[in-house]
Write a protein that holds these residues in place. Sequence first.
Motif, PDB file in Angstrom:
ATOM      1  N   THR A 265       0.834  -1.205   0.000  1.00  0.00           N
ATOM      2  CA  THR A 265       0.000   0.000   0.000  1.00  0.00           C
ATOM      3  C   THR A 265       0.866   1.252   0.000  1.00  0.00           C
ATOM      4  N   VAL A 266       1.977   1.233   0.751  1.00  0.00           N
ATOM      5  CA  VAL A 266       2.915   2.362   0.779  1.00  0.00           C
ATOM      6  C   VAL A 266       3.499   2.594  -0.611  1.00  0.00           C
ATOM      7  N   ILE A 267       4.011   1.526  -1.229  1.00  0.00           N
ATOM      8  CA  ILE A 267       4.627   1.657  -2.563  1.00  0.00           C
ATOM      9  C   ILE A 267       3.600   2.157  -3.575  1.00  0.00           C
ATOM     10  N   ARG A 268       2.376   1.605  -3.497  1.00  0.00           N
ATOM     11  CA  ARG A 268       1.334   1.982  -4.453  1.00  0.00           C
ATOM     12  C   ARG A 268       1.019   3.466  -4.359  1.00  0.00           C
ATOM     13  N   ASN A 269       0.865   3.998  -3.144  1.00  0.00           N
ATOM     14  CA  ASN A 269       0.537   5.411  -2.983  1.00  0.00           C
ATOM     15  C   ASN A 269       1.671   6.317  -3.455  1.00  0.00           C
ATOM     16  N   LEU A 270       2.924   5.965  -3.123  1.00  0.00           N
ATOM     17  CA  LEU A 270       4.057   6.795  -3.534  1.00  0.00           C
ATOM     18  C   LEU A 270       4.219   6.791  -5.051  1.00  0.00           C
ATOM     19  N   LEU A 271       4.047   5.597  -5.655  1.00  0.00           N
ATOM     20  CA  LEU A 271       4.198   5.498  -7.108  1.00  0.00           C
ATOM     21  C   LEU A 271       3.033   6.192  -7.814  1.00  0.00           C
ATOM     22  N   ASP A 272       1.852   6.098  -7.232  1.00  0.00           N
ATOM     23  CA  ASP A 272       0.674   6.779  -7.788  1.00  0.00           C
ATOM     24  C   ASP A 272       0.906   8.288  -7.806  1.00  0.00           C
ATOM     25  N   ASN A 273       1.445   8.844  -6.720  1.00  0.00           N
ATOM     26  CA  ASN A 273       1.747  10.282  -6.660  1.00  0.00           C
ATOM     27  C   ASN A 273       2.803  10.666  -7.684  1.00  0.00           C
ATOM     28  N   ALA A 274       3.831   9.809  -7.825  1.00  0.00           N
ATOM     29  CA  ALA A 274       4.903  10.104  -8.767  1.00  0.00           C
ATOM     30  C   ALA A 274       4.371  10.202 -10.199  1.00  0.00           C
ATOM     31  N   VAL A 275       3.518   9.253 -10.576  1.00  0.00           N
ATOM     32  CA  VAL A 275       2.923   9.278 -11.929  1.00  0.00           C
ATOM     33  C   VAL A 275       2.020  10.504 -12.068  1.00  0.00           C
ATOM     34  N   LYS A 276       1.259  10.785 -11.027  1.00  0.00           N
ATOM     35  CA  LYS A 276       0.262  11.867 -11.061  1.00  0.00           C
ATOM     36  C   LYS A 276       0.918  13.239 -11.252  1.00  0.00           C
ATOM     37  N   TYR A 277       2.065  13.467 -10.606  1.00  0.00           N
ATOM     38  CA  TYR A 277       2.678  14.790 -10.606  1.00  0.00           C
ATOM     39  C   TYR A 277       3.916  14.896 -11.509  1.00  0.00           C
ATOM     40  N   THR A 278       4.061  13.980 -12.461  1.00  0.00           N
ATOM     41  CA  THR A 278       5.166  14.041 -13.419  1.00  0.00           C
ATOM     42  C   THR A 278       4.624  14.361 -14.803  1.00  0.00           C
ATOM     43  N   ASP A 279       5.236  15.380 -15.483  1.00  0.00           N
ATOM     44  CA  ASP A 279       4.786  15.785 -16.813  1.00  0.00           C
ATOM     45  C   ASP A 279       5.152  14.740 -17.854  1.00  0.00           C
ATOM     46  N   ALA A 280       4.491  14.833 -19.017  1.00  0.00           N
ATOM     47  CA  ALA A 280       4.812  13.960 -20.153  1.00  0.00           C
ATOM     48  C   ALA A 280       6.287  14.099 -20.509  1.00  0.00           C
TER      49      ALA A 280
END
Length: 791
Positions: free
Chosen positions: A686-701
């Motif tokens: 759950t920790v990895i999923r949330n951190l990776l989800d944020n990383a994808v969410k806040y990274t530009d194309a």
Amino acid sequence: MQKKRFAVLISLFLLSCICFAQIPDSLLQKLRQAESDTDRINARISIGQWASTNDGKILDSLAAELATFSTRTGIKKGHAWANSHYAISAYYQNKTSRSDSCFSLAADQFAALNMHEEAITNRTKSGIIKMLQGDFEQAIAIFDQSIQASARHNLLFPLCHALNEKATAFHYQGEYDSAQVYYEKTIDLAKKQEFNYERSLYNLSVLYSEQYKLQQANLILQQLYESQKASGKSRIEQGKTLSAIGENYRLLGDFPEAIDHLLQSAELLEAAGEWNFVSSVYSQLAKVYLNIEDTVQNLAFHQKALQLSQNGGNFDNKAQLLYDMAISYEHYRQYPKALALLDSIIFLSEKYTLDEKALDAYNLKLKILASLQQWEQLWNSIQQLEEIVWSHQPPLKPHFVFEGKTRYYLGKKAYQKALEQFVAIPDSILNSDNLITNGEYYNLGYQVYKGIGNAEKALYFYERDQAIQDSLINTNSIRKLAVAQYQNEKKQLIWEKEQQEALYQAEQQAKKNQRNGFIVGLIALGLIAFLFYRNFRIKRKAADVLTKKNQLIEKQKEELTKLNHLKDRIFAILGHDLRKPALAFRGLSKKLAYLIQKEDFQTLQKIGIQLEADADQLHSLTDNILHWALIQKSDYTYRPQTFDLAESIADVTAIFERAAQIKSVQIDNQVHDQLLVKADPHAIQTVIRNLLDNAVKYTDAGGKITLQAENTANTIQFSIQDTGTGIPPEQQQQLFALQAEKSQTGTAGEQGTGLGLHLVNELVHQNGGQIRVQSEVNVGTTFEVELPKAG
């Protein structure tokens, strides 16, 4: 006259040869005193009826003697009863065809003698035999004949009997609605005519239990128990009913009620000396204490059950008790003890041909050996299991073999072979009431498809496994709440009992002092002083108790206030963050129909991508809310174990590959070496999923996300670095606090929840770890997580 006397003497001699000592003296006396052939026939019928319910072994010989005497005297009624006794004797010997023909013949003979009640009863028994043979259509036709004949002759007892058996026929076939109708008809009719309807009540409760309508089943069983008490039924019958009620409460999760009813059942059965059933009740109590994680009581009741089973010859029951105890040891991860019990079951099964018990034992043994990674022993056990499974036609529980081989090939990393075995497992093993079995199946599927590289299938099985794990966590929370309530009520009762005892002792002391009031003044004054002191102590104790109760009330008030704040916070998050993804589904069908009509497939594809993103957001949000709520209520179950962090990172990364591709973001997972940590694997995922989800969410194309790890002396450190928008310094100070308004919008318009990082921080600290963040606006963010190293 001399010939008749001689015939009577011969008959008595034959009866004494059959089993003189077993037949009650009152029945033999009735035969000796009979003055006519009709009286002698009636006496023999009474003896046969006694043997029908007390000693079926001598029934065949009694029926033959009755038939011989009936032939000699020409009394046809005796022949009819002889055939009825023959039928019951054949039933005891599992000769169903002979039993059926004898019941039918007896029914015809009784009907010819206008003995309608006996004729209908034997006809109904013939239908029961048809039912046992699996010919339900013919059985129901016979029951209908009995119902019609009973109504024609206004015979209520045979009518209730036939209605109940017709209900049973529908019950056996799984036609629950029809069965319920006829059971209820039987009960209503029996109530009106003051007949015994307890069997129909019990059957109806079983019907409800099989449909998992446990509350309805318990209402019926409670009615049955009250009827048994009113009619003076034996303690054994009452104890069995209470046991059934207790088991239903256990399945409902109402453990205080389960314990209460099972203890009452054990008390009644102990008083009746029914030790085999007492051992079963103890085993049920052990299961209750396993459910509420009371290890001491669980193992204590298992031991009591096994001790009682040593004296009896019911090896099937003993094997079941051993199996239940093995499950407890497996749950506590005491694997050597569990394996020793399972081997005992297998030995018993080989000696007494208890194949089903052996299969269950082997199945649990395979799971434990797979957990211990003892692959050679696992394969040998699979081969032994196969010998039993394939020796039956059709094979008995073949899915145990396929599951065992799937685990073996997974352990050997032979994923293609594991897939061949997994797809052979029938879907019929899935049961909505058995979440643990379902979870094991979906977890196996996830491991298999992950192994062969089928990400889509692996995700399908992973999501279902996680959903079941969440359900089990929620179920455990409810159980803990019930247990806490039970313990509080128990403490309150103990406190009240102590107060009553103290008051009683004080009253007794006062009376004693009053009786001795005329003793020497000094002693009297001493006693008075003692009483004043004791009264002071009691009042002080009462005041202390009152103070503690007030403190408890104040504490509960604070907890309630905290829960209200908790509710307000969660509603704020739900109202803010569920709104957008939920709105995405409104009017969807009309929009899709319009676009399909216009053949605007490009827009359709965009909507599909957006819907998938919204669905992922909903799934992530609900999962986070569940974990967070459990932590806030202290219901989070922390289950640390050794696992490979690299494998967990790979699993979660695979889930986000598609979302990253859609945004043209590169995920570079540099974590490949085995990294063994000691933590709760579900929480860390759950920790990895949330951190990776944020990383994808806040990274530009065109951006990049890098995952790295480092093996230090005492810890394992991993990091997730992105080239995204970064976090302003003023927000970094409150980054892990729960604030619904702090969430930022992602680079593609994604909505945050304000909950994910708070949950990550909670879970990392729950698992004995640390989390740090480094971020710069328009440069990127790095989250570093430090976890305890295994070993």
